[in-house]
Structure formats: structure tokens, C-alpha cells
Design a protein around this motif. Sequence first.
Motif, short mmCIF file in Angstrom:
data_model
loop_
_atom_site.label_atom_id
_atom_site.label_comp_id
_atom_site.label_asym_id
_atom_site.label_seq_id
_atom_site.Cartn_x
_atom_site.Cartn_y
_atom_site.Cartn_z
N GLY A 4 0.81 -1.21 0.00
CA GLY A 4 0.00 0.00 0.00
C GLY A 4 0.84 1.26 0.00
O GLY A 4 0.48 2.26 -0.64
N MET A 45 -15.24 5.93 3.47
CA MET A 45 -14.17 5.11 4.04
C MET A 45 -14.22 5.13 5.56
O MET A 45 -14.00 4.12 6.23
N GLY A 126 -3.54 4.80 7.53
CA GLY A 126 -3.39 3.73 6.55
C GLY A 126 -2.04 3.05 6.63
O GLY A 126 -1.94 1.82 6.49
N ASP A 129 -1.94 0.91 9.81
CA ASP A 129 -2.83 -0.23 9.61
C ASP A 129 -2.19 -1.26 8.70
O ASP A 129 -2.21 -2.46 8.97
N ALA A 130 -1.59 -0.80 7.61
CA ALA A 130 -0.93 -1.71 6.67
C ALA A 130 0.25 -2.42 7.33
O ALA A 130 0.50 -3.60 7.10
N ASP A 135 -3.14 -5.15 5.82
CA ASP A 135 -4.30 -4.72 5.03
C ASP A 135 -4.03 -3.31 4.48
O ASP A 135 -3.98 -2.35 5.25
N SER A 136 -3.87 -3.21 3.19
CA SER A 136 -3.55 -1.92 2.56
C SER A 136 -4.78 -1.25 1.95
O SER A 136 -4.64 -0.34 1.12
N THR A 137 -5.96 -1.67 2.35
CA THR A 137 -7.19 -1.14 1.75
C THR A 137 -7.26 0.38 1.86
O THR A 137 -7.58 1.07 0.88
N ILE A 138 -6.98 0.91 3.05
CA ILE A 138 -7.06 2.36 3.24
C ILE A 138 -6.05 3.08 2.36
O ILE A 138 -6.38 4.07 1.69
N ILE A 140 -4.59 2.03 -0.40
CA ILE A 140 -4.90 1.89 -1.83
C ILE A 140 -6.06 2.82 -2.20
O ILE A 140 -6.04 3.47 -3.26
N SER A 141 -7.06 2.89 -1.32
CA SER A 141 -8.17 3.81 -1.57
C SER A 141 -7.68 5.24 -1.58
O SER A 141 -8.09 6.06 -2.42
N LYS A 195 -8.85 0.76 14.02
CA LYS A 195 -9.45 1.06 12.71
C LYS A 195 -10.62 2.03 12.87
O LYS A 195 -10.80 2.94 12.05
#
Length: 244
Positions: A4, A45, A126, A129-130, A135-138, A140-141, A195
Motif C-alpha cells: 500500500g 471510508m 493507513g 494499519d498496513a 491490510d492496505s485497503t485504506i 490503496i483507496s 481502525k
Amino acid sequence: MPIGVTINVLSVVFGGIVGTLMGNKLPARIKDNLTLIFGVCAIGMGIVAIDMMKFMPAVILAVVLGTIFGFIIDLNKWITTGALSLQKPIAMWMKHGHTKLSDDNVTAALVTIVVLFCASGSGIYGSIDAGMTGDSTILISKSILDFFTAVIFACNLGIVVSMVAIPQFIIFGALALSAQLIFPLTTPDMIGDFKACGGFLLLATGFRMTKIKEFPVADMIPAMVIVMPISWIWANWIVPLITF
């Protein structure tokens, strides 16, 4: 290094390149309205992240105490000062380009993008969290939003926008790597509350971007540092006292 972080950095690099190539061809109407759309996305988000909350009182307490601490140390001022220091070497690249903006406006714009790309609540949240969960969702978003933001700024500032990716990589990379050391000390409930706390910052960011309310997002950042210890204390000390 979490994927991410790499994606987020590259989004700024390529966004700066695209914006430089476009120049002043992007209509002002699109620039203005895209910012509102970015804000709505940030709010969405944030809502998703808040849904992961385990101990609501612990998260609320962390947000309040963290923000108070941010006000006490005037974190927003420190971040702005740091951004001013970072923009000086980046601004030297402006000598090789051209812009219709005045020197003061260039400085203000550079400080803005340094804060947006390197010290935003969503970026810090983010990255941590990553690093902790993989989890790189934040991030990447956020990268999608950063790409178009970089395009908009580069239309006026040029390729210098891409240079902001250098301090961004250093800061986010350091946060992610540090978070990997913290993860073994956490629990699933602590991660969920972390989160959720980040979700509140995303909500505040979205409200600022949509010009609904100027929330002190920078001063709220300390909440992400204290939310997991508070979550642990709540789960192990408070819950047993109030559970019958």
C-alpha cells in the motif's frame, strides 16, 4: 514494505506527471467539484472503518483525549512547520519549471501538498494499519484520491508535485515498519478499535474536504497513538467491573 505504501507513493509520482502534461487544460469546474467527491469518498471510508469498532467508549475516550493532547502541544502548528521545512528543497525544482503563481502562492501550495500527501490523518492511519495487519485497503483507496489530487496540483505547479513522493515514502515507510513491531502486542479487539479511531479521522477529513466543517484533523492524530492502550485497559480492567 507494505504494498500500500508503494502504491500510494507511485500514485503521487504518476499523478504529478499527468498533471504536468495536462498543464492548464483541466477546467476549474472539474477541479473544484472533484474535491467535493474526494470528501464524500473519505466519509464513506470512515463509515466502513468505524463499523469495525469493538469498545465504543474506549474509542470515544481516545478520540477526545487524543485531540485535547493535540491541542495542548499544538500539533497542527508542528506539522505545518515541518511541511514548510520540507517544501524548501522541493521548491528548488521550481527553478527548472514555470508557473503563473506568485512565490507566496507557490509556497502555500507546496505546504498544502506536503501536508496532504505526507502528514494526513488517512495516510498515517493507513500506513500504521498496513504495517500492523498487512491490510492496505485504506492506503490503496487513498492512492486513488491522491492520484487525482496530484494531477490537480501539478496542473499549476508542474513536476515538482511528484517530488513530494520522496518524503512521503520515508514517512509512511517508517510508520509501517514501526507498526510491524507493535502488532505482536495487539489483540483483534485493539485492532478493531484502532481502525474505528482512524475512521473518525477519515470522517473529519471528509467533512473538511466537503467544506461542511473545518475539523482539526491534525490535532486528532494523537488519538491513533493512544486508542489501542485505552482499548486494552477497557477490555481487561473496565469491562470486568461493569459486566455482571
